[in-house]
Design a protein around this motif. Structure first.
Motif, mmCIF file in Angstrom:
data_model
loop_
_atom_site.group_PDB
_atom_site.id
_atom_site.type_symbol
_atom_site.label_atom_id
_atom_site.label_comp_id
_atom_site.label_asym_id
_atom_site.label_seq_id
_atom_site.Cartn_x
_atom_site.Cartn_y
_atom_site.Cartn_z
ATOM 1 N N ARG A 86 0.803 -0.958 0.089
ATOM 2 C CA ARG A 86 -0.142 -0.026 0.027
ATOM 3 C C ARG A 86 0.808 1.359 -0.064
ATOM 4 O O ARG A 86 0.511 2.389 -0.506
ATOM 5 N N ASP A 87 2.020 1.055 0.694
ATOM 6 C CA ASP A 87 2.950 2.275 0.648
ATOM 7 C C ASP A 87 3.518 2.882 -0.664
ATOM 8 O O ASP A 87 3.811 3.611 -1.200
ATOM 9 N N ILE A 88 3.866 1.610 -1.507
ATOM 10 C CA ILE A 88 4.574 1.487 -2.908
ATOM 11 C C ILE A 88 3.182 2.136 -3.868
ATOM 12 O O ILE A 88 3.348 2.850 -4.555
ATOM 13 N N ASN A 89 1.837 1.449 -3.659
ATOM 14 C CA ASN A 89 0.990 1.616 -4.666
ATOM 15 C C ASN A 89 -0.555 1.711 -3.918
ATOM 16 O O ASN A 89 -0.946 0.754 -3.747
ATOM 17 N N PRO A 90 -0.773 2.906 -3.518
ATOM 18 C CA PRO A 90 -2.132 3.003 -2.547
ATOM 19 C C PRO A 90 -3.313 2.518 -3.296
ATOM 20 O O PRO A 90 -4.278 1.916 -2.527
#
Length: 243
Positions: A86-90
């Motif tokens: 999620r931090d890479i691709n929310p």
């Protein structure tokens, strides 16, 4: 306009990125190999990722697992992996499954919802069950073979299980699947002859060769990572091709 996938778009194009965005991939096991598979999928724009594992981060994981840090010790690996995705691709839809995939738990998982399945499990019986079920349902599957006791990150190959050599885990699985007529399974494996560890630790956990008490395999920072990157890249390349 620059965005998190702008450099990928330059290489693959919009259509391929859109296919990745619409794909759902399951990764079974998010340890030394699986963690890097997840990393590749998340950074490549796969739109939905399911992670399966019931282990927690321990100090011995820090030498090789991308999700293992002092700040994540004691946390469930799937929870750490999900937070990282999620931090890479929310926008990625992440589904967490705190479970060990085994023959006795396999019925809890509907494999038909996935566009691709990646096996990074250590337990032989679990790997065979996952192969068997994906084969029956014609679900694309990539199986990761052994990365322990090895030093050459360049020795990994993508191949058919029937064509593998040297890898002892591949040999065991090939022999066990032969009576069922399952011969063609896509795998990532190493052609390096495993080393003998300098010394052994033992565990009572149910892993690898499914023994109630076995020697814990030795590992390093770069060989499991290399296998995970190869496996993740292979999945991305297959998903982005228009069917």
């Amino acid at each position: 306009m620059e965005d998190i996938f702008s450099r990928t778009r330059m290489l693959l194009g919009d259509a391929a990125l859109e296919r990745l965005r619409k794909s759902r991939v399951a990764v079974f096991g998010v340890g030394g190999v699986g963690g890097y598979v997840v990393e590749v999928l998340a950074r490549s724009g796969v739109g939905a990722i399911d992670v399966f594992d019931n282990d927690r981060v321990s100090p011995s994981n820090i030498n090789r697992q991308i999700i293992a840090l002092h700040s994540t010790l004691g946390q469930y690996k799937v929870d750490v992996a999900a937070a990282r995705i999620r931090d890479i691709n929310p926008e990625c839809i992440v589904t967490v499954h705190r479970m060990f995939y085994l023959p006795e738990t396999a019925d809890e998982v509907d494999l038909s919802v996935y566009d691709y399945v990646v096996d990074c499990i250590d337990t032989v019986t679990a790997k065979i069950e996952l192969i068997r079920r994906c084969h029956r349902q014609d679900i694309p599957l990539l199986v990761c073979m052994g990365a322990a006791n090895k030093m050459d990150p360049t020795a990994f190959r993508v191949s058919d299980l029937a064509k593998t050599k040297v890898d002892p885990l591949a040999k065991v699985i090939r022999r066990k699947l032969r009576p069922e007529g399952i011969r063609h399974v896509k795998v990532v494996y190493s052609e390096e002859i495993p080393m003998k560890p300098q010394f052994f630790e033992t565990s009572d956990s149910n892993e690898s060769l499914n023994s109630p008490k076995k020697n814990i395999p030795a590992s390093n920072a770069f060989v499991p990572a290399a296998e995970g990157l190869v496996a993740g890249g292979e999945v991305v390349k297959e998903l982005m091709v228009e069917s």
